[in-house]
Design an enzyme around this catalytic site. Structure first.
Site, mmCIF file in Angstrom:
data_model
loop_
_atom_site.group_PDB
_atom_site.id
_atom_site.type_symbol
_atom_site.label_atom_id
_atom_site.label_comp_id
_atom_site.label_asym_id
_atom_site.label_seq_id
_atom_site.Cartn_x
_atom_site.Cartn_y
_atom_site.Cartn_z
ATOM 1 N N ASN A 138 54.369 18.404 -89.020
ATOM 2 C CA ASN A 138 54.028 19.815 -88.895
ATOM 3 C C ASN A 138 53.692 20.154 -87.445
ATOM 4 O O ASN A 138 53.351 19.299 -86.639
ATOM 5 C CB ASN A 138 52.835 20.130 -89.793
ATOM 6 N N LYS A 169 37.991 16.681 -90.618
ATOM 7 C CA LYS A 169 38.226 17.381 -89.348
ATOM 8 C C LYS A 169 38.421 18.860 -89.610
ATOM 9 O O LYS A 169 39.005 19.248 -90.625
ATOM 10 C CB LYS A 169 39.469 16.802 -88.644
ATOM 11 N N LYS A 219 39.063 22.938 -87.520
ATOM 12 C CA LYS A 219 39.560 23.626 -86.341
ATOM 13 C C LYS A 219 38.445 24.379 -85.624
ATOM 14 O O LYS A 219 37.517 24.910 -86.256
ATOM 15 C CB LYS A 219 40.667 24.607 -86.720
ATOM 16 N N ASP A 235 38.829 20.152 -83.574
ATOM 17 C CA ASP A 235 40.145 20.208 -82.938
ATOM 18 C C ASP A 235 40.400 21.606 -82.398
ATOM 19 O O ASP A 235 40.464 22.567 -83.159
ATOM 20 C CB ASP A 235 41.212 19.829 -83.974
ATOM 21 N N GLU A 243 48.897 14.282 -79.337
ATOM 22 C CA GLU A 243 49.872 14.625 -80.374
ATOM 23 C C GLU A 243 51.024 15.463 -79.837
ATOM 24 O O GLU A 243 52.081 15.521 -80.459
ATOM 25 C CB GLU A 243 49.196 15.366 -81.528
ATOM 26 N N ASP A 246 52.284 10.963 -81.938
ATOM 27 C CA ASP A 246 52.890 11.056 -83.264
ATOM 28 C C ASP A 246 54.314 10.520 -83.194
ATOM 29 O O ASP A 246 55.187 11.146 -82.576
ATOM 30 C CB ASP A 246 52.895 12.517 -83.711
ATOM 31 N N HIS A 249 48.727 11.479 -85.114
ATOM 32 C CA HIS A 249 48.806 12.787 -85.753
ATOM 33 C C HIS A 249 49.920 12.776 -86.796
ATOM 34 O O HIS A 249 50.835 11.966 -86.749
ATOM 35 C CB HIS A 249 49.119 13.827 -84.668
#
Length: 395
Positions: free
Chosen positions: A53, A184, A186, A217, A269, A296, A326
């Protein structure tokens, strides 16, 4: 044996969620099936791949450049695709075929297209060998040592128009109920005061004050002043890590922040080659005793390039345990187990049906075991296999 066909499709994973930088209203994924003439259990071996994603589908690149190169080599020079035994594919030999006539640098979405194919090639290779990918990797590259279980954390806490603090608390509690102990969320999509309130409601009301079980994040949102302001506020809280505070290529900013922020930082990532990863290690102020590297493999030219990244980290004295990729997919999970990484991301509730791991293996205390089926074992994810992979391969 040889590759006889490559099929691709585009699948939407749109959602009303957003992070500090983008929303996911139009997000898509490229999926490929690499069809071989190898037969196992009476059926042709098919390798599957897809991108993580956050990056859109790469169908144009796949169809214009990379799939034609692969199929041309399969027709005209099939031996170049094989390992020395001639009985299996060799993804590391195929990678330069995919990249033939490509200039260095400017990785962009090219790394995504190659990563999708590389994933499918490693899936097929392990299936032909009759072993899980994690076992193949451990035997080839890690002296036979493989982790029996992998640390995973639940990534979520996106901004959503209909979800306030109560909804955020409910989401995070649901992750704990499903076996995750580390979560986690945002930040950066609201002001500092609002984000601190959101963090505190998770730490105080869900995690019983254990801020070291919460990572945050910012998705590359901040300039230096904002990154430092958030760092000053986050430092006393002791969060698990402060992720992607700024543009991933602003190594100077990362270096300055690392001098001022004492806690763990996490990034990588959105770096898509081992050379970009090397620049981060050389110039980004990353600290090998605490910081997390999130490269990633599905977005950065695949496992073949990721092996180069790991070699670079070894040369710079970094432990592989600092790598937590990631993406939340079974490709990175196999890599983590087979190569001795520090863990893997997980998305319990978003980016379906590509999120999550084998249906029959639960997460317990933020640890997950791996299936024993050959390859990536994507077939153990029933909805993904039923709705996307099986129709694509036309099995």
């Amino acid at each position: 044996m040889s590759i006889v066909d490559v099929r691709d499709t585009v699948v939407p994973i749109r959602s009303r969620i957003r992070n500090a930088y983008i929303d996911f209203e139009a997000m898509t994924v490229s999926v490929v099936a690499v069809i071989t003439d190898a037969v196992r259990d009476g059926r042709p071996v098919v390798g599957f791949g897809f991108n993580s994603n956050g990056r859109y589908n790469a169908q144009g690149l796949l169809r214009d450049r990379f799939v034609p190169r692969l199929l041309r080599a399969a027709r005209e020079h099939p031996a170049t695709l094989l390992d020395p035994s001639g009985a299996n594919l060799d993804p590391q030999a195929i990678w330069p075929i995919l990249m033939r006539n490509e200039k260095p640098g400017g990785h962009g979405e090219r790394s995504v297209a190659v990563g999708v194919l590389d994933m499918a090639l490693w899936d097929a290779t392990a299936k032909i060998a009759g072993v899980p990918l994690w076992r193949l990797l451990a035997d080839r590259f890690n002296g036979g040592a493989a982790d029996s279980q992998v640390f995973v954390y639940a990534a979520g806490g996106y901004y959503h128009p209909d979800k306030g603090d109560a909804g955020l608390r409910e989401e995070m509690r649901s992750y704990l109920e499903r076996g995750y102990s580390v979560v986690k969320m945002k930040i950066g999509g609201a002001g500092l005061d609002e984000d601190l309130r959101r963090i505190e409601t998770v730490v105080d009301d869900v995690l019983d004050g254990a801020a070291d079980r919460l990572a945050v994040d910012a998705n590359g949102r901040f300039d230096l002043g904002t990154a430092l302001a958030y760092g000053e506020a986050l430092g006393p809280l002791g969060v698990r890590w402060y992720e992607e505070p700024a543009d991933p290529l602003d190594f100077k900013l990362h270096s300055v922040l690392s001098e001022r922020y004492p806690g763990p930082l996490a990034t990588g990532e959105n770096l898509f080659s081992h050379l970009d990863a090397r620049n981060l290690i050389r110039h980004g102020g990353m600290r090998g005793d605490r910081d997390i590297l999130q490269f990633d493999p599905a977005l950065s030219y695949g496992l073949t390039e990721y092996l180069r990244t790991l070699d670079m980290l070894d040369q710079h004295g970094w432990s592989r345990r600092r790598c937590i990729p990631h993406g939340g997919h079974q490709f990175a999970l196999n890599i983590a187990a087979g190569l001795g990484l520090g863990g893997n991301e997980s998305y319990p509730d978003v980016f379906e049906p590509f999120n999550g791991f084998a249906d029959h293996i639960p997460v317990e205390s933020s640890l997950v075991k791996l299936p024993d089926e050959p390859g990536l074992a994507l077939e153990t994810k029933s909805e993904l296999y039923r709705s996307v992979l099986k129709p694509l391969a036309q099995l």
